[in-house]
Design an enzyme around this catalytic site. Structure first.
Site, PDB file in Angstrom:
ATOM      1  N   GLU A  32       0.830  -1.218   0.000  1.00 36.11           N
ATOM      2  CA  GLU A  32       0.000   0.000   0.000  1.00 36.11           C
ATOM      3  C   GLU A  32       0.862   1.266   0.000  1.00 36.11           C
ATOM      4  O   GLU A  32       0.553   2.227  -0.686  1.00 36.11           O
ATOM      5  CB  GLU A  32      -0.957  -0.001   1.197  1.00 36.11           C
ATOM      6  N   CYS A 187     -12.933   1.401 -15.416  1.00 34.64           N
ATOM      7  CA  CYS A 187     -13.452   2.761 -15.221  1.00 34.64           C
ATOM      8  C   CYS A 187     -12.276   3.711 -14.985  1.00 34.64           C
ATOM      9  O   CYS A 187     -12.136   4.312 -13.920  1.00 34.64           O
ATOM     10  CB  CYS A 187     -14.421   2.773 -14.045  1.00 34.64           C
ATOM     11  N   CYS A 194     -16.877   1.496 -20.938  1.00 37.78           N
ATOM     12  CA  CYS A 194     -18.193   1.272 -20.339  1.00 37.78           C
ATOM     13  C   CYS A 194     -18.864  -0.016 -20.821  1.00 37.78           C
ATOM     14  O   CYS A 194     -19.604  -0.647 -20.070  1.00 37.78           O
ATOM     15  CB  CYS A 194     -19.097   2.474 -20.605  1.00 37.78           C
ATOM     16  N   CYS A 197     -18.229  -2.830 -18.537  1.00 37.84           N
ATOM     17  CA  CYS A 197     -18.406  -2.523 -17.110  1.00 37.84           C
ATOM     18  C   CYS A 197     -19.617  -3.250 -16.509  1.00 37.84           C
ATOM     19  O   CYS A 197     -20.724  -3.155 -17.034  1.00 37.84           O
ATOM     20  CB  CYS A 197     -18.575  -1.016 -16.947  1.00 37.84           C
ATOM     21  N   CYS A 203     -24.772   3.366 -13.664  1.00 40.01           N
ATOM     22  CA  CYS A 203     -23.839   4.487 -13.750  1.00 40.01           C
ATOM     23  C   CYS A 203     -24.554   5.809 -14.042  1.00 40.01           C
ATOM     24  O   CYS A 203     -25.063   6.041 -15.139  1.00 40.01           O
ATOM     25  CB  CYS A 203     -22.815   4.208 -14.841  1.00 40.01           C
TER      26      CYS A 203
HETATM   27  S1  SF4 Z   1     -20.317   2.654 -17.049  1.00 39.25           S
HETATM   28 FE1  SF4 Z   1     -19.792   4.219 -15.556  1.00 39.25          FE
HETATM   29  S2  SF4 Z   1     -18.831   3.089 -13.890  1.00 39.25           S
HETATM   30 FE2  SF4 Z   1     -18.778   1.769 -15.713  1.00 39.25          FE
HETATM   31  S3  SF4 Z   1     -16.842   2.209 -16.760  1.00 39.25           S
HETATM   32 FE3  SF4 Z   1     -18.362   3.553 -17.640  1.00 39.25          FE
HETATM   33  S4  SF4 Z   1     -18.141   5.437 -16.451  1.00 39.25           S
HETATM   34 FE4  SF4 Z   1     -17.216   3.814 -15.242  1.00 39.25          FE
END
Ligand code: SF4
Length: 287
Positions: A32, A187, A194, A197, A203
């Site tokens: 860390e 992200c 996205c 994701c 989101c």
């Molecule tokens: S959908 Fe939203 S949370 Fe997912 S990668 Fe895209 S910006 Fe990030």
């Protein structure tokens, strides 16, 4: 939200050595501290070397400042190496050589701030702790419709993040690791992917049409070329590469515009020592 994220993490999370079960809290602490201002690719070999060379706080407590600074190599911000050595010594003195497992005791160690304490509790002791690094802050901010989090952590932001942290301890540990990984791999700050994701349907930032960063004017850009930090790095690099003290004139000649100022700062920070015209890493100068 937890289930989608946990599934994604299980499928796509990187196989990083400090994620292995039973990684000692001391090794998590080293990871860390190193990762705070250094990319993972550079942390990996250094972490392996450090944890093999200093597997316990007691081992590091016996090291010299010169040794830890040499082993720090070019990870940057070398004061972290000295603070880690101080930290090991305090752990030996106050905690019998074992990394403590409460927030209060961790925060009392040299160089350990709120983020590092929380990360040690979560990843080293598998406790429920609110870990808020830049990746986690960015992902949570985006769920709430923000491009990027504010430059400094605010109380409402902490509360918002706490409300998402699973109550169940084991789930909270996975949550912290998974959100952090999502921020690192998918992200990202500049080009979020996205379509890959697991939180795409939750989101807020995407739903709002990706509005711009409202804190842009308050952000400091981290320049490197031509900075005092670069000059300090050059001096530290030259001293690390040398097995003997170097003359001040040689260090200054390498960067005449600001080496003198950089050297004064390094002396003040205890990162180098000077005797007459000679400069060396701390503890290695003999009259
Ligand atoms: S959908 Fe939203 S949370 Fe997912 S990668 Fe895209 S910006 Fe990030």
């Amino acid at each position: 939200m937890f289930d989608e994220l946990a599934w994604w993490f299980d499928q796509h999370g990187r196989d990083l050595p400090w994620r292995e079960e039973n990684t000692p809290p001391w090794h998590i602490l080293i990871c860390e501290v190193m990762s705070q201002q250094t990319p993972i690719a550079r942390v990996l070999p250094a972490w392996t070397e450090w944890t093999q060379h200093w597997p316990t706080p007691s081992a590091m407590a016996q090291s010299s400042p010169e040794e830890v600074l040499r082993a720090w190599k070019s990870l940057g911000y070398p004061r972290r190496a000295l603070r880690m050595r101080d930290c090991a010594q305090v752990i030996v003195e106050r905690h019998d050589g074992e990394v403590p497992d409460t927030e209060e005791e961790l925060l009392a160690l040299p160089g350990i701030g709120a983020y590092t304490a929380a990360a040690i509790l979560a990843f080293g002791f598998h406790k429920r702790a609110l870990v808020l690094d830049t990746n986690i802050r960015r992902v949570i901010g985006r769920i709430h419709g923000e491009a990027l989090p504010s430059p400094t952590l605010t109380k409402p932001e902490r509360e918002r993040a706490l409300s998402l942290l699973p109550e169940d301890t084991a789930e909270s540990v996975v949550w912290n690791a998974a959100v952090m990984e999502l921020g690192a791999l998918v992200c990202t700050a500049r080009s979020p992917r996205c379509t890959e994701c697991p939180l795409i349907d939750r989101c807020g930032w995407r739903e709002l049409g990706y509005p711009p960063d409202q804190h842009a004017s308050r952000r400091k850009t981290q320049a490197w070329e031509g900075t005092l930090r670069q000059s300090r790095g050059k001096i530290m690099g030259a001293l690390r590469d040398s097995d003997h003290p170097l003359p001040v004139s040689e260090l200054i000649a390498a960067d005449p515009s600001q080496a003198e100022l950089a050297l004064a700062g390094l002396l003040e920070d205890g990162l180098v020592e000077r005797l007459g015209d000679r400069v060396a890493l701390p503890g290695s100068l003999k009259p």
